[in-house]
Motif scaffolding. Structure first.
Motif, PDB file in Angstrom:
ATOM      1  N   LYS A  54       0.877  -0.972  -0.136  1.00  0.00           N
ATOM      2  CA  LYS A  54       0.083   0.112   0.037  1.00  0.00           C
ATOM      3  C   LYS A  54       1.023   1.165  -0.065  1.00  0.00           C
ATOM      4  CE  LYS A  54      -3.826   1.989   2.565  1.00  0.00           C
ATOM      5  NZ  LYS A  54      -4.301   2.847   1.812  1.00  0.00           N
ATOM      6  N   MET A  55       1.849   1.414   0.822  1.00  0.00           N
ATOM      7  CA  MET A  55       2.848   2.332   0.606  1.00  0.00           C
ATOM      8  C   MET A  55       3.684   2.643  -0.548  1.00  0.00           C
ATOM      9  SD  MET A  55       6.506   3.110   3.142  1.00  0.00           S
ATOM     10  CE  MET A  55       5.543   2.965   4.780  1.00  0.00           C
ATOM     11  N   GLU A  94       6.817  15.830  -0.182  1.00  0.00           N
ATOM     12  CA  GLU A  94       5.627  14.910  -0.378  1.00  0.00           C
ATOM     13  C   GLU A  94       6.061  13.308   0.111  1.00  0.00           C
ATOM     14  OE1 GLU A  94       2.618  15.718  -0.802  1.00  0.00           O
ATOM     15  OE2 GLU A  94       3.127  17.964  -0.509  1.00  0.00           O
ATOM     16  N   LYS A 106       1.688   6.604  -6.841  1.00  0.00           N
ATOM     17  CA  LYS A 106       0.626   7.713  -7.093  1.00  0.00           C
ATOM     18  C   LYS A 106       1.254   8.983  -7.072  1.00  0.00           C
ATOM     19  CE  LYS A 106      -3.753   9.000  -5.875  1.00  0.00           C
ATOM     20  NZ  LYS A 106      -4.908   9.008  -4.998  1.00  0.00           N
ATOM     21  N   ARG A 107       1.912   9.341  -5.811  1.00  0.00           N
ATOM     22  CA  ARG A 107       2.195  10.660  -5.399  1.00  0.00           C
ATOM     23  C   ARG A 107       3.430  11.101  -6.329  1.00  0.00           C
ATOM     24  NH1 ARG A 107       0.391  15.159  -5.160  1.00  0.00           N
ATOM     25  NH2 ARG A 107       1.667  16.527  -3.872  1.00  0.00           N
ATOM     26  N   VAL A 132       4.434  10.494   2.805  1.00  0.00           N
ATOM     27  CA  VAL A 132       3.948   9.197   2.223  1.00  0.00           C
ATOM     28  C   VAL A 132       4.666   8.021   3.167  1.00  0.00           C
ATOM     29  CG1 VAL A 132       3.561   7.641   0.535  1.00  0.00           C
ATOM     30  CG2 VAL A 132       3.175  10.028   0.101  1.00  0.00           C
ATOM     31  N   THR A 133       5.815   8.048   3.229  1.00  0.00           N
ATOM     32  CA  THR A 133       6.649   7.061   3.737  1.00  0.00           C
ATOM     33  C   THR A 133       6.849   7.450   5.497  1.00  0.00           C
ATOM     34  OG1 THR A 133       8.753   8.172   3.482  1.00  0.00           O
ATOM     35  CG2 THR A 133       8.301   6.647   1.726  1.00  0.00           C
ATOM     36  N   GLU A 170       2.011   1.672  -3.607  1.00  0.00           N
ATOM     37  CA  GLU A 170       1.207   2.356  -4.522  1.00  0.00           C
ATOM     38  C   GLU A 170       0.988   3.738  -4.218  1.00  0.00           C
ATOM     39  OE1 GLU A 170      -2.270  -0.068  -3.692  1.00  0.00           O
ATOM     40  OE2 GLU A 170      -1.270  -1.986  -4.678  1.00  0.00           O
ATOM     41  N   ASN A 171       0.981   4.401  -2.936  1.00  0.00           N
ATOM     42  CA  ASN A 171       0.903   5.487  -2.600  1.00  0.00           C
ATOM     43  C   ASN A 171       2.063   6.431  -2.966  1.00  0.00           C
ATOM     44  OD1 ASN A 171      -1.654   5.202  -1.247  1.00  0.00           O
ATOM     45  ND2 ASN A 171      -0.582   5.137   0.851  1.00  0.00           N
TER      46      ASN A 171
END
Length: 114
Positions: free
Chosen positions: A25-26, A101, A32-33, A105-106, A28-29
């Motif tokens: 999931k991370m 950014e 995407k970002r 996310v991470t 994928e995020n």
């Protein structure tokens, strides 16, 4: 003496599956970002607004605007310096925002290759 893992660590295959799902999931995020950041446009000016550069997050230069007042055949170096300054500032802003950014996310986790 047996070593003990902190509570919540261990748990066998079920816990490993949960960790893998979270990692996926991370990832994928992050992807995407990164795609969103690459498409974002940054507009930067130099020389008091005499030169304006538009650059995408992918570092692709989209547009360059030059005020005719700054075009002096006797002083081309000044125009070149303003272009370099605007391009470097746009690139710096892209790198700074991308870093900020992706850290969000991470969760600040240092992941090689990002």
């Amino acid at each position: 003496m047996k070593a003990r893992l902190p509570q919540g660590m261990g748990g066998g295959p079920q816990n490993m599956q949960n960790m893998l799902k979270q990692a996926q999931k991370m990832q994928e995020n992050i992807e995407k970002r990164k795609a969103e950041l690459e498409e974002k446009e940054y507009v930067v000016s130099s020389g008091g607004g005499m030169v304006e550069v538009t650059m995408k997050g992918s570092h692709e230069v989209v547009a360059v605007g030059i005020n005719p007042e700054v075009v002096d055949p006797e002083d081309v170096e000044m125009l070149e310096d303003m272009l370099v300054a605007a391009l470097n500032e746009a690139s710096r802003q892209i790198e700074e925002e991308s870093k900020r950014e992706l850290e969000a996310v991470t969760g600040g986790l240092n992941i090689p290759g990002l």
